[in-house]
Design a protein around this motif. Structure first.
Motif, short mmCIF file in Angstrom:
data_model
loop_
_atom_site.label_atom_id
_atom_site.label_comp_id
_atom_site.label_asym_id
_atom_site.label_seq_id
_atom_site.Cartn_x
_atom_site.Cartn_y
_atom_site.Cartn_z
N ALA B 303 0.83 -1.21 0.00
CA ALA B 303 0.00 0.00 0.00
C ALA B 303 0.87 1.26 0.00
O ALA B 303 0.52 2.26 -0.62
CB ALA B 303 -0.92 -0.01 1.22
N LEU B 304 1.99 1.19 0.69
CA LEU B 304 2.89 2.34 0.69
C LEU B 304 3.49 2.56 -0.69
O LEU B 304 3.58 3.67 -1.18
CB LEU B 304 4.02 2.12 1.70
CG LEU B 304 3.61 2.22 3.18
CD1 LEU B 304 4.77 1.80 4.08
CD2 LEU B 304 3.16 3.64 3.54
N LYS B 305 3.85 1.48 -1.32
CA LYS B 305 4.44 1.62 -2.66
C LYS B 305 3.40 2.15 -3.64
O LYS B 305 3.69 2.99 -4.48
CB LYS B 305 4.96 0.27 -3.14
CG LYS B 305 5.66 0.40 -4.49
CD LYS B 305 6.26 -0.90 -4.95
CE LYS B 305 6.93 -0.72 -6.30
NZ LYS B 305 7.19 -2.01 -6.95
N GLY B 306 2.19 1.64 -3.54
CA GLY B 306 1.16 1.96 -4.54
C GLY B 306 0.34 3.20 -4.19
O GLY B 306 -0.64 3.49 -4.84
N ASP B 307 0.72 3.90 -3.14
CA ASP B 307 0.04 5.14 -2.73
C ASP B 307 -1.37 4.90 -2.20
O ASP B 307 -2.20 5.81 -2.22
CB ASP B 307 0.02 6.16 -3.87
CG ASP B 307 -0.01 7.59 -3.32
OD1 ASP B 307 0.68 7.86 -2.34
OD2 ASP B 307 -0.76 8.42 -3.87
N ASP B 308 -1.65 3.70 -1.73
CA ASP B 308 -2.91 3.49 -1.03
C ASP B 308 -2.78 4.00 0.40
O ASP B 308 -3.77 4.35 1.03
CB ASP B 308 -3.30 2.01 -1.05
CG ASP B 308 -3.58 1.54 -2.48
OD1 ASP B 308 -4.11 2.34 -3.27
OD2 ASP B 308 -3.24 0.40 -2.81
N LEU B 309 -1.57 4.05 0.89
CA LEU B 309 -1.25 4.81 2.10
C LEU B 309 -0.23 5.86 1.67
O LEU B 309 0.56 5.62 0.76
CB LEU B 309 -0.66 3.89 3.19
CG LEU B 309 -1.62 2.84 3.75
CD1 LEU B 309 -0.88 1.94 4.74
CD2 LEU B 309 -2.83 3.49 4.44
N GLN B 310 -0.25 7.02 2.36
CA GLN B 310 0.52 8.14 1.81
C GLN B 310 1.73 8.54 2.65
O GLN B 310 2.57 9.29 2.17
CB GLN B 310 -0.40 9.36 1.65
CG GLN B 310 -1.43 9.22 0.56
CD GLN B 310 -2.49 8.19 0.90
OE1 GLN B 310 -3.01 8.17 2.00
NE2 GLN B 310 -2.78 7.32 -0.04
#
Lengths: 468, 468, 468, 468
Positions: B303-310
């Motif tokens: 999620a961090l890599k894919g910008d689901d978390l910022q």
């Protein structure tokens, strides 16, 4: 002959600050507050944005299609691009049945020789892939800077390749580090629907759209993503036109796959409703995938903002409505009485930044950063051009646009520079436009006219895609 | 006393290039190739990355909690931060029942007075919100630079507010331009489960996790997003710990909502399996939300890599395992025999960059750009600190880290600078670490020791969130 | 006095065949081809469907609400039900603050004493739940046949309970084998919106809907499902009104949770657009959740067909538009000038089968099986009444409807049997209707008029839910 | 010669009650309490379930495949079926390249002539579809009772048809009212992976699974659903083996599409882990799609319970492990040293009810109703056999199983009746099994042995699918 750009507000995909930019030879060498340097030319950018030049990674100059060829060549097309703030394009060499990729590359390099007014790269379109051609793919990536391959799931008998071929190309590309680009529509379904509709006497331009349902695009999008997942290769889906197809990309990205998608201004601004009446004027809007029902538009805008789609290109592929414009032959008119014979394509390379700025920044409140990301930075990273292109930074090519947010521009075939007798956005006035455009440090558009030189544009040997 | 950083590879969230950086007073004034300038101090950054200083937007220095207070204060905590490459924190002032937000702000400004070694901002935690306090919210945003408000759906009787209060605060914040931060767990459910488990004689530290199921976090995350959607306000979900909760954020973002989430190193590196045995050593890992089953970790990294978390923050809130360390009172031991009395919190402010670089760049092949985005740029934009903080650019504060990818660092309580007697990542060796850290142009960590000064850190009046 | 039904086409939730049905005393004893038996009464069902009597598991007869009481009591309401082919209802006893569940049950048994014309059961509504009341829940399930408990996340100060109470009730119910029913809307949000809108001078009936957004229903639906998942208890969400809320149920079921939902005819037929004009006529449509935008309807119909929702009930809770009808006091008019004072509720118990048959079987091509499943079989299984009720089978109660697909019926307040002065479906003509209705073997509606007897309806001690 | 079944507990997909069943000639004529009738034969079903006979809609008797033929023919296969409580199968006629569907039907009718011990129907497999064959499809549906057509997206060069052919068949079927059955795996991908793996020297049976990833099944499942959506035709996806593929069906159904799916006992009980070791024993488990990782199983069980999959069939297609068993030639051994030459298929027709009852009712607490729905009622409705088959009702064929829940049965090749030398579930003991089986009113299995007659099974002219 150093150039100094003073007092501009520099915008990259990330940054937003005011400083001076010093350019020596072709690149930016210094950025600073109140630079005290010698310059042959000083540009005052007060009150304006200084952004990296636009990069359009999907154009078709001088493309043979449907018994004619797209009406812009590398000269007219890139001059038009420069007018609109695009300082780099990536076009497509087409490998035809029975001829090699090398031959295709040579053909396209010849087409562009001495013509391009801004820098350009080439993708390679594959229409077949015998096993013994596989090493040639590697060679293109490693030695020629042709690092992306495009295939079609549509246009049976012309461009379409079967899943086995797609998968073979993908597996090889996974190994050689290239990028796969896909035109995703189910050609088998469409072919039957086209025949059926023609047989029923439905021949008007709008039927083109009815014969290519969004579900056919969604299906093929899902399929090419699945194939890429199995092959372990990144995939870039070109010209996403519908909400349905976009959702497939979003879903894949959510699972962490290296899946990317672009859309084009025509899918953001035009709608099926605009040509549903069946008049032949609708031929202006014929492209594939077709322009969809209006309800798709807002989903695509939202996807661009939210990074569910990563880039905006044009699929620039113009054909004239009337025979004889600037000496060109019959083009869109080839399909009078049979929509399936209308050459597919629209002009756009000149207006991409105009339209995205207006629709994104002005109308939907996007940050300028996002605008720059979509029209320049992400395309550069995806196509292996970054950081040479796609940003304003020390060491980068001085492909720079001085964007004036208070310089309205009215789009019209009467004044545009693309070699085509209509503009799909005719009479639209946008709020901002380029005040000045530099290509590798030289001014090519002075705010008034093209002042660059055909042939100054270089073929770019691209590196590997890198957008993470 | 200008400073020159030479030959570094400058990495921002977007860029990657080599150049020299010239710093005058507190800010970067020039970036260029081979700068020919006068400097009092020249730093050679050859072979190293030059990145913006880390920004940790979730710390709790000197926080009263569970009958004690977190063991780091603004002095020890920010010095530890500086050692790890973090040059800015955003901590929390806590409005207590019956006292005003203004009072809370004053209290926290006093706590930090003369202590902070790097710059810092403050969020405001709300525990109640009578109608006549609403104007105070506006004042904080407009006049005090406190532009974010945090509320809890957990800790009934302490921090928890009901949906009506949350919604009221959200509606007001939608008007005054602030940002809402939410701790999202269902306190009602947890409270009953805690009582039930204690009644069943389940008292060991690991039961803390069993009493706070991921579904309770997912539920509250969904709820606060729904409330924010109805209020028309951006929401930032703090310390997302589970796959389930993360998916809620991802879903909302896919619909175009301004929903954001952070996670913390403890959720990326530690797992329930590490303390499932029930020994009191597990008290080291007690925080809320609890540290989850290992299977969650990879979803959070993705999620961090894919910008689901910022963003990645630490929720730094240390408590000692043993009474008497540096004169501190009983802390984690308060919960011997009753997990519900263990103070919730972990140290981390010093190791955030170490851990993200190792886990992201080294282990998972992230670009350095993504690393910088997550630990500095996105936090700065979210918390209204950009472009003053969060990037390396002309005009920005010279909060700069010279990151050496070949400088291994072993994390240990024996050598760390946080005032706490254990480190959750004890003995882990990471591949890279800061070689030098500058805060507003001054070196505060010279690669060896802290060379800054307590009190040099300034309170930051923050602007509006801006991450698009 | 045996009864023989000859030549009907028997439809259950699964079956479809032609046979004779022999009824002795109150139950079906034989089904066969050309039965050669002695009967006191022979009914010719040629050309008609023979289906199990309808079961409406959500009615409010004689319910005190908003300073008045619903206008039908157990007598008028069940007689109306019988006219429409409904031979069983499940109504609600309401535990009020400070009084026990036992007391509530007694109160409702008294209300119904000697009145009900068809069989009925009772759910228990909880408005508080001190720990020492928990054993009473078990007793209701085990000894009284009250096997379902309803709670509200809306109506703060009246019915609303907090998450802690809901979760406590759910955990207990998970142990005692009961079913939880939930009214799902976020009361905190709604309360603030209502106040805000009234303060802005928005007082007309339609504002009721604006103050209760679908997102508030979706949120609460998600929440009660999450709570039920953590408690390990089945949950039945009543009166699902919106696409958004329905999707939550669908999602939960896809994960294998025992989550169920009903919708009501008003959400399938009526729309916000019908009362958006703000006239006081709109008071006819005021219920909670409110009647939504028309676009929701087709999603609900589809959900019923695809089993994403499992039942159709009415939430029958009528209030008169004008004071004085059949001697009734002011009801809907209480809210003139303040929408929040309009008693919430609509009539419907008489028309449920009319409307479902027309909308489902006639208009949308459902099988008769699906119709029977939704109006009778699934409700019976969910509420612990199967196989006594809900099917046509040997051994089951002879609650049977002879449904004539060619017997049109025009719905109107002029002719309906519900004690209320309007019908929301006024003047609608449906294609089919009951030709005859039997309740436990006795004809109660002869196709013309009610021929049963008040008080013949029995209180049903229900068993455990069983719909798998 | 009427038969009376007394005192059984009758279970249909919906019902559950105790009664006597009277059978005259071939059908049920009366069901009632304590029937007082004359019968030649009385069966006491006390303490047992009386259920409709199982229907297996996916078998391959005497199928030429991979240079051999499946080892059961219509005689041995249907006798085995009867032993296991299956009283009806639907097998497949195969249209081969260049020969007509009519010819295929005749061939298969000849294969079955005088052999089948229970009733059977036939689907038609298409391997090509020139336009002028389309009327033959209509004729099969209208005149021959062959109302379902199966196609393959796998087995290139053998069964595989391209999307254009699939879509053509679907469009025609949408018009003639038939049902499309699809084998969904991406044959192009698999073909390349098979070649690649063999080229790498990977030849053992387990590599079969590695060459057919679940994503290849998911992709094709998504594709055939999309094609069916565009064609407006119902689609039945056979042998769903993976969680990924199942989710596609679930998603489509949620959108209201008439999409259906079956799975088979091998995907519920066996796992890749069972043959991952690469030994040739693994050939026992080779079928396509392959048997997946164990984690898929629970998703499939859950999908069966929640109606995300609608039926369980066997894909019965046995091949012997050793040459010479009952005079049969080399079969599985054809693939020694090359997994791609192992005939694909497993036996199962005899054990389907054993396995589903054990796994569903006994182990996972399903209702008996759901068990009956999955093994009999839904298959009957899907394949146009209802209400003649698939239920216990007056007028239906007396295909009845007396199921004894307390009659354990040990599955073994030593005792099974299928003509194959191994059983994939060897030595598994299940808790319940048939005590007696009737086919059209005649006992064919008496609890001990087969007492029916080869040739008594009739070819069934099926009607249209009807599962709503």
């Amino acid at each position: 002959m150093p150039t100094l750009i003073k007092n501009g507000r520099i915008i990259t995909a990330e940054q937003d600050y005011s400083a001076d930019i010093y350019i020596e030879r072709e690149t930016v060498t210094t950025i600073g507050k109140d630079l005290n340097v010698q310059a042959d030319k000083t540009i005052d950018a007060s009150g304006k944005y200084v952004i990296p030049g636009g990069i359009d990674v999907h154009t078709h100059m001088d493309l043979p299609f449907g018994g004619t060829a797209s009406s812009d060549d590398f000269e007219t097309g890139t001059i038009a691009a420069a007018h609109g703030g695009t300082t780099c394009i990536v076009d497509f060499a087409v490998q035809s049945k029975g001829t090699s990729m090398r031959h295709a590359l040579d053909t396209w390099l010849r087409k562009s020789e001495g013509k391009a007014a801004v820098d350009f790269g080439l993708h390679m379109i594959l229409t077949e892939l015998p096993d013994d051609w596989l090493p040639e793919m590697d060679a293109l990536v490693k030695h020629e800077g042709v690092t992306s391959f495009k295939m079609f799931t549509a246009y049976p008998g012309v461009f379409m390749v079967d899943d086995a071929t797609i998968f073979k190309a993908m597996k090889r590309t996974a190994d050689n580090g290239g990028l796969i680009c896909m035109h995703a529509e189910n050609g088998g379904v469409i072919d039957l629907l086209v025949k059926k509709m023609l047989a029923e006497g439905k021949t008007t331009p709008n039927v083109h759209a009815l014969s290519r349902p969004a579900t056919a695009e969604q299906e093929a999008t899902h399929r090419v993503i699945a194939l890429s997942e199995m092959a372990g290769v990144p995939v870039y889906v070109v010209h996403v036109s519908s909400h349905l197809a976009m959702e497939q990309i979003r879903e894949a990205r959510g699972r962490g796959l290296p899946t990317y998608g672009e859309t084009c201004p025509q899918y953001l601004y035009l709608a099926y409703e605009d040509y549903a009446d069946g008049s032949f004027e609708g031929a202006k809007y014929i492209c594939s995938p077709p322009i969809r029902e209006r309800e798709n538009q807002e989903f695509l805008w939202k996807a661009l903002k939210g990074d569910d789609l990563q880039a905006v290109s044009t699929d620039h592929c113009p054909f004239c409505m009337k025979e004889g414009y600037k000496g060109l032959p019959k083009q869109k008119e080839l399909g009078k009485g049979d929509f399936s014979k209308i050459p597919n394509g629209l002009p756009g390379v000149e207006n991409r930044l105009h339209l995205l700025y207006e629709g994104g920044v002005v109308k939907r409140g996007w940050s300028m950063n996002r605008f720059v990301q979509l029209v320049s930075t992400a395309p550069a990273k995806l196509m292996g051009l970054f950081p040479r292109k796609g940003t304003v930074a020390v060491g980068s090519d001085a492909d720079i646009v001085i964007w004036d947010p208070k310089r309205p521009h009215t789009i019209s075939a009467n004044s545009h520079f693309m070699r085509v007798d209509y503009n799909p956005y005719e009479s639209m006035t946008v709020s901002g436009s380029p005040a000045l455009v530099l290509s590798r440090g030289k001014v090519v558009f002075d705010g008034d006219k093209f002042v660059g030189k055909s042939g100054d544009g270089q073929f770019l040997r691209r590196g590997q895609y890198n957008l993470v």
